[in-house]
Write an enzyme that holds these catalytic residues in place. Structure first.
Site: not given
Ligand code: GDP
Ligand code: IMO
Ligand code: MG
Length: 429
Positions: A13, A16, A40-41, A219
């Site tokens: 998270d 990416k 979840g991207h 991840q």
């Molecule tokens: P990922 O799994 O690495 O793609 O990240 P996620 O999408 O799960 O979580 C990142 C969250 O931060 C999302 O809700 C993005 O919209 C948000 N986000 C990304 N870059 C920024 C930033 O620079 N500032 C803020 N406030 N939010 C951001």
């Molecule tokens: P993105 O790509 C954050 C965590 C789960 C748990 C552990 C194992 O959005 O960054 P799993 O279902 O993979 O066997 O769970 O890994 N986890 C993540 N945490 N971002 C993710 O993906 C994750 N994918 C798995 O919460 O702790």
């Molecule tokens: Mg994510």
């Protein structure tokens, strides 16, 4: 034109999705190489908001090819659902999406096994996303799994029954879950047939034609099955090396690794987290950063930036450039501590230990940096950042010995400060 790997340097998270979407105009194709719909991207631009789980974040750019590589574990049902929801939102997926014939399947049995194992672990549970990821990689490695190519075989039902015979015995309702799989198969076969291809050969052909590939990690390195906080980890190779094994593109064809790093730390699920903020400061970061899981909606645990863990991730993955995200989330803090050292029982240690119980006993050594206490949301020029915010960025770069080509100041594409870098062509133009 480079072939560039993008990975998360923390516990996932890091942003990416935003970064891949931002830089992908400089590439011909985007490739996922591990994980599944545990990811979840998030991608945001204008008034649009997408949460991608299996499909690469390049899908929102019509001319880009998107590939789900052989290292992934893919639920056919989840994939079809994601395709449908993108199409419903007006995103064309036809002709630009390929799925490796070697990618492993996540079947209903795997998700049920994930839930059963978490329940059996009780207080010691991993806190998985319950998507069936661990059991699917388990049956892959024990050679009991099914792959995308099996969907195309006329005797799919027989293969399911024989390969999963042993693990089926673990669950009382296995027969019903296998029936569910057999019933769903005709639709899977009909709809996925055009997508299932020998992507290893296709990706190498594209490289030979001079095309450039962007590898989208899911991840983060601290969740990697080898390098992460095992057993509180995911089950795949999240690391830069995983991009090769998970795509069929040799390490020698890769040009470098970009690390995505959040300006503070979050973790979702169980497991040790040195410096976790369990007080109202953690709550403030969570609220301002909207730190709730994109996949499961769970609140993310929050802490200050852990530079020791990130330094280790950078070193072990050959990261030469950073994308620093969510700087704006720290706008309202007077002081911003960062972790610059670890101690266990008063003794200094250099890196995260293998044993998660020892990781849980780490006493983080903090350096307190001054906050800037000014809005940075949406800033697009480095020189417009408050001086103390620049100092924060520069402290991170200097501690880690790696420059940031991207500093992100908001979730949207345009809310970004970007500098040119050879691994990210066209970024600053
Ligand atoms: P990922 O799994 O690495 O793609 O990240 P996620 O999408 O799960 O979580 C990142 C969250 O931060 C999302 O809700 C993005 O919209 C948000 N986000 C990304 N870059 C920024 C930033 O620079 N500032 C803020 N406030 N939010 C951001
Ligand atoms: P993105 O790509 C954050 C965590 C789960 C748990 C552990 C194992 O959005 O960054 P799993 O279902 O993979 O066997 O769970 O890994 N986890 C993540 N945490 N971002 C993710 O993906 C994750 N994918 C798995 O919460 O702790
Ligand atoms: Mg994510």
């Amino acid at each position: 034109m480079p072939n560039t790997i993008i990975i998360g340097l923390q516990w996932g998270d890091e942003g990416k999705g935003k970064i891949v979407d931002l830089v992908c105009p400089g590439f011909d194709a985007v490739v996922r190489f591990q994980g599944g719909h545990n990811a979840g991207h998030t991608v945001k631009f204008a008034d649009r908001h997408f949460a991608l789980h299996l499909i690469p974040s390049g899908i929102l750019h019509p001319e880009k090819q998107c590939v789900l590589g052989n290292g992934m574990v893919i639920s056919p049902a989840a994939l079809l659902e994601e395709i449908d929801s993108l199409e419903a939102a007006g995103v064309e997926t036809d002709g630009c999406l390929l799925v490796s014939d070697r990618a492993q399947l996540i079947l209903p049995l795997h998700a049920a096994l994930d839930a059963a194992r978490e329940e059996a672990l009780g207080d010691e549970k991993i806190g998985t996303t319950l998507r069936g990821i661990g059991p699917a990689y388990g049956t892959k490695v024990s050679r009991e799994g099914l792959r995308m190519c099996d969907i195309l075989a006329p005797d799919f039902a027989h293969r399911v029954e024989t390969r999963l015979a042993r693990v089926s015995k673990i669950l009382p309702n296995a027969a019903a879950l296998l029936d569910e799989t057999r019933d769903a198969w005709p639709e899977w076969r009909y709809r996925l047939k055009p997508l299932i291809q020998d992507t290893q050969t296709i990706l190498n052909d594209w490289i030979d034609e001079g095309k450039s590939l962007l590898f989208e990690g899911a991840q983060g390195v601290l969740l990697d099955v080898d390098q992460g906080t095992y057993p509180y980890a995911t089950s795949s190779s999240v690391t830069a090396g995983g991009a090769s094994t998970g795509s069929g593109v040799a390490p020698t064809k890769m040009d470098g690794v970009v690390g995505v790093l959040k300006a503070y730390t979050t973790r979702v699920g169980e497991g040790p987290f040195p410096g976790e903020l369990l007080d109202d400061v953690g709550e403030r970061i969570r609220r301002r950063g909207n730190e709730f899981g994109t996949t499961t909606g769970r609140p993310r645990r929050c802490g200050w930036l852990d530079l020791v863990a990130v330094r280790q991730a950078i070193r072990q993955n050959g990261v030469t450039v950073l994308a620093l995200t969510k700087l704006d989330v720290l706008d309202s803090f007077e002081e911003i501590p960062v972790c610059v050292g670890y101690r266990v029982g008063g003794k200094e240690i250099r890196a995260l230990p293998a044993d998660s119980e020892i990781v849980a006993r780490i006493e983080p050594q903090l350096e307190i940096l001054p906050g800037w206490n000014e809005e940075t949301v949406g800033l697009e020029k480095y020189e417009d950042l408050p001086e103390k915010a620049r100092k924060y960025v520069e402290y991170i770069e200097s501690f880690l010995g790696v420059p940031a080509a991207i500093v992100s100041t908001g979730p949207r594409r345009e809310e970004t400060i970007a500098r040119e870098h050879e691994l990210l062509p066209g970024l600053a133009s």
